[in-house]
Design a protein around this motif. Structure first.
Motif, PDB file in Angstrom:
ATOM      1  N   VAL A  12       0.591  -8.834  -4.605  1.00 44.38           N
ATOM      2  CA  VAL A  12      -0.097  -7.784  -3.847  1.00 44.38           C
ATOM      3  C   VAL A  12       0.274  -7.848  -2.370  1.00 44.38           C
ATOM      4  CG1 VAL A  12      -2.324  -6.772  -3.263  1.00 44.38           C
ATOM      5  CG2 VAL A  12      -2.004  -7.828  -5.500  1.00 44.38           C
ATOM      6  N   GLY A  13       0.352  -9.057  -1.820  1.00 38.95           N
ATOM      7  CA  GLY A  13       0.669  -9.219  -0.406  1.00 38.95           C
ATOM      8  C   GLY A  13       2.001  -8.609  -0.017  1.00 38.95           C
ATOM      9  N   THR A  14       2.984  -8.670  -0.914  1.00 41.33           N
ATOM     10  CA  THR A  14       4.302  -8.096  -0.631  1.00 41.33           C
ATOM     11  C   THR A  14       4.203  -6.593  -0.423  1.00 41.33           C
ATOM     12  OG1 THR A  14       5.515  -9.818  -1.816  1.00 41.33           O
ATOM     13  CG2 THR A  14       6.616  -7.699  -1.564  1.00 41.33           C
ATOM     14  N   SER A  15       3.468  -5.908  -1.292  1.00 41.66           N
ATOM     15  CA  SER A  15       3.321  -4.449  -1.162  1.00 41.66           C
ATOM     16  C   SER A  15       2.534  -4.078   0.088  1.00 41.66           C
ATOM     17  CB  SER A  15       2.633  -3.881  -2.408  1.00 41.66           C
ATOM     18  OG  SER A  15       3.508  -3.917  -3.516  1.00 41.66           O
ATOM     19  N   ILE A  16       1.520  -4.873   0.403  1.00 37.08           N
ATOM     20  CA  ILE A  16       0.746  -4.607   1.630  1.00 37.08           C
ATOM     21  C   ILE A  16       1.646  -4.778   2.849  1.00 37.08           C
ATOM     22  CG2 ILE A  16      -1.177  -5.414   3.053  1.00 37.08           C
ATOM     23  CD1 ILE A  16      -2.515  -6.294   0.390  1.00 37.08           C
ATOM     24  N   ARG A  17       2.432  -5.833   2.849  1.00 32.17           N
ATOM     25  CA  ARG A  17       3.356  -6.086   3.964  1.00 32.17           C
ATOM     26  C   ARG A  17       4.334  -4.916   4.144  1.00 32.17           C
ATOM     27  NH1 ARG A  17       6.685  -9.920   1.827  1.00 32.17           N
ATOM     28  NH2 ARG A  17       8.519  -8.575   1.827  1.00 32.17           N
ATOM     29  N   LYS A  18       4.914  -4.460   3.060  1.00 27.03           N
ATOM     30  CA  LYS A  18       5.894  -3.370   3.129  1.00 27.03           C
ATOM     31  C   LYS A  18       5.247  -2.071   3.608  1.00 27.03           C
ATOM     32  CE  LYS A  18       9.050  -5.177  -0.385  1.00 27.03           C
ATOM     33  NZ  LYS A  18       9.631  -4.962  -1.743  1.00 27.03           N
ATOM     34  N   GLU A  19       4.025  -1.799   3.140  1.00 30.73           N
ATOM     35  CA  GLU A  19       3.329  -0.585   3.560  1.00 30.73           C
ATOM     36  C   GLU A  19       2.985  -0.647   5.050  1.00 30.73           C
ATOM     37  OE1 GLU A  19       1.478   3.179   3.198  1.00 30.73           O
ATOM     38  OE2 GLU A  19       2.697   2.118   1.705  1.00 30.73           O
ATOM     39  N   ALA A  20       2.544  -1.808   5.514  1.00 33.55           N
ATOM     40  CA  ALA A  20       2.190  -1.961   6.927  1.00 33.55           C
ATOM     41  C   ALA A  20       3.414  -1.803   7.827  1.00 33.55           C
ATOM     42  CB  ALA A  20       1.538  -3.320   7.159  1.00 33.55           C
ATOM     43  N   VAL A  21       4.522  -2.400   7.420  1.00 33.07           N
ATOM     44  CA  VAL A  21       5.767  -2.286   8.200  1.00 33.07           C
ATOM     45  C   VAL A  21       6.255  -0.841   8.213  1.00 33.07           C
ATOM     46  CG1 VAL A  21       8.214  -2.924   8.229  1.00 33.07           C
ATOM     47  CG2 VAL A  21       6.476  -4.684   7.878  1.00 33.07           C
ATOM     48  N   ALA A  22       6.186  -0.174   7.052  1.00 27.58           N
ATOM     49  CA  ALA A  22       6.640   1.216   6.966  1.00 27.58           C
ATOM     50  C   ALA A  22       5.841   2.136   7.868  1.00 27.58           C
ATOM     51  CB  ALA A  22       6.563   1.697   5.521  1.00 27.58           C
ATOM     52  N   ARG A  23       4.587   1.773   8.122  1.00 29.11           N
ATOM     53  CA  ARG A  23       3.737   2.594   8.993  1.00 29.11           C
ATOM     54  C   ARG A  23       3.911   2.246  10.466  1.00 29.11           C
ATOM     55  NH1 ARG A  23      -2.000   4.131   6.214  1.00 29.11           N
ATOM     56  NH2 ARG A  23      -1.350   4.161   4.028  1.00 29.11           N
ATOM     57  N   VAL A 191       0.560  -1.121  -7.698  1.00 22.99           N
ATOM     58  CA  VAL A 191       0.285  -1.990  -6.561  1.00 22.99           C
ATOM     59  C   VAL A 191       0.694  -1.305  -5.259  1.00 22.99           C
ATOM     60  CG1 VAL A 191       2.498  -3.238  -6.585  1.00 22.99           C
ATOM     61  CG2 VAL A 191       0.428  -4.385  -5.742  1.00 22.99           C
ATOM     62  N   GLU A 192       1.661  -0.388  -5.348  1.00 22.86           N
ATOM     63  CA  GLU A 192       2.072   0.368  -4.164  1.00 22.86           C
ATOM     64  C   GLU A 192       0.944   1.278  -3.669  1.00 22.86           C
ATOM     65  OE1 GLU A 192       5.699  -0.850  -6.422  1.00 22.86           O
ATOM     66  OE2 GLU A 192       3.792   0.078  -6.976  1.00 22.86           O
TER      67      GLU A 192
END
Length: 216
Positions: A12-23, A191-192
């Protein structure tokens, strides 16, 4: 916004990290496996022992919000997972307080969501026993957070099935009820999309010192 993610290389942390970076947020990835992440202009990486609250507090200093995505290994026994999650969460709470951070957003589990008034999914007759370790260890997070009065925390419970898939951009929320698809009866989410829901809550807080549920 400056967001620190504890457990940033997990499922889960990986998807959260990617979403935060993308924003476009400034992200600090705290993990026991830093070799899994390549730092960038908006992404810093630091190896951390979640049980070292002093080192954790130093790393968190100056951040706006902390994401608790720490999870013990699935290979551990149920009791080991509960014990590890309890120690880890206690350390995280202590570090967040010491660092002077008010907002803590935790990855929850579906096990504590209700399938009937007062009936948790993990206590229902149809709950798969192989999920007990994850359900009861994430329940420990919720119990510990509910005792906290000085932190603005939120605990986000996913649906029964959370797996890698497609970021649709659509989701529904509930309070304590397990979110179920009306057309199919499934309780599902990618999860995304879970990461999307978490970042929406981080950017526009709507829940304070409570749990809410999400699903498609």
């Amino acid at each position: 916004m400056k967001i620190a993610i504890i457990g940033a290389t997990g499922f889960v942390g990986t998807s959260i990290r990617k979403e935060a970076v993308a924003r476009g947020h400034q992200v600090l990835a705290l993990t026991r496996s830093p070799q899994k992440i390549t730092p960038s202009g908006v992404l810093a990486v630091k190896e951390i022992d979640v049980n070292d609250s002093e080192a954790l507090a130093q790393a968190l200093a100056g951040y706006d919000v902390v994401v608790h995505a720490f999870a013990p290994p699935r290979s551990d026994s149920v009791q080991e997972r509960i014990a590890r999650q309890t120690r880890g969460t206690q350390s995280i709470i202590k570090a967040v307080k010491q660092a002077g951070i008010e907002r803590l957003v935790a990855v929850g589990g579906a096990g504590t969501a209700e399938v009937a008034p007062g009936v948790r999914l993990m206590n229902s007759y149809f709950f798969p026993p192989e999920y007990e370790g994850g359900a009861r260890s994430t329940a420990a997070i919720k119990d510990l957070l509910q005792a906290e009065k000085s932190i603005d925390w939120v605990f986000i419970s996913p649906p029964n099935i959370l797996e890698a898939g497609v970021r649709t951009g659509n989701y529904r929320t509930g309070k304590d009820n397990l979110v179920i698809e009306l057309a199919t009866g499934r309780s599902y989410m990618s999860v995304e999309d879970y990461a999307l829901a978490m970042l929406d809550e981080i950017e526009n807080p709507r829940h304070h010192r409570e749990r809410f549920t999400v699903g498609t």
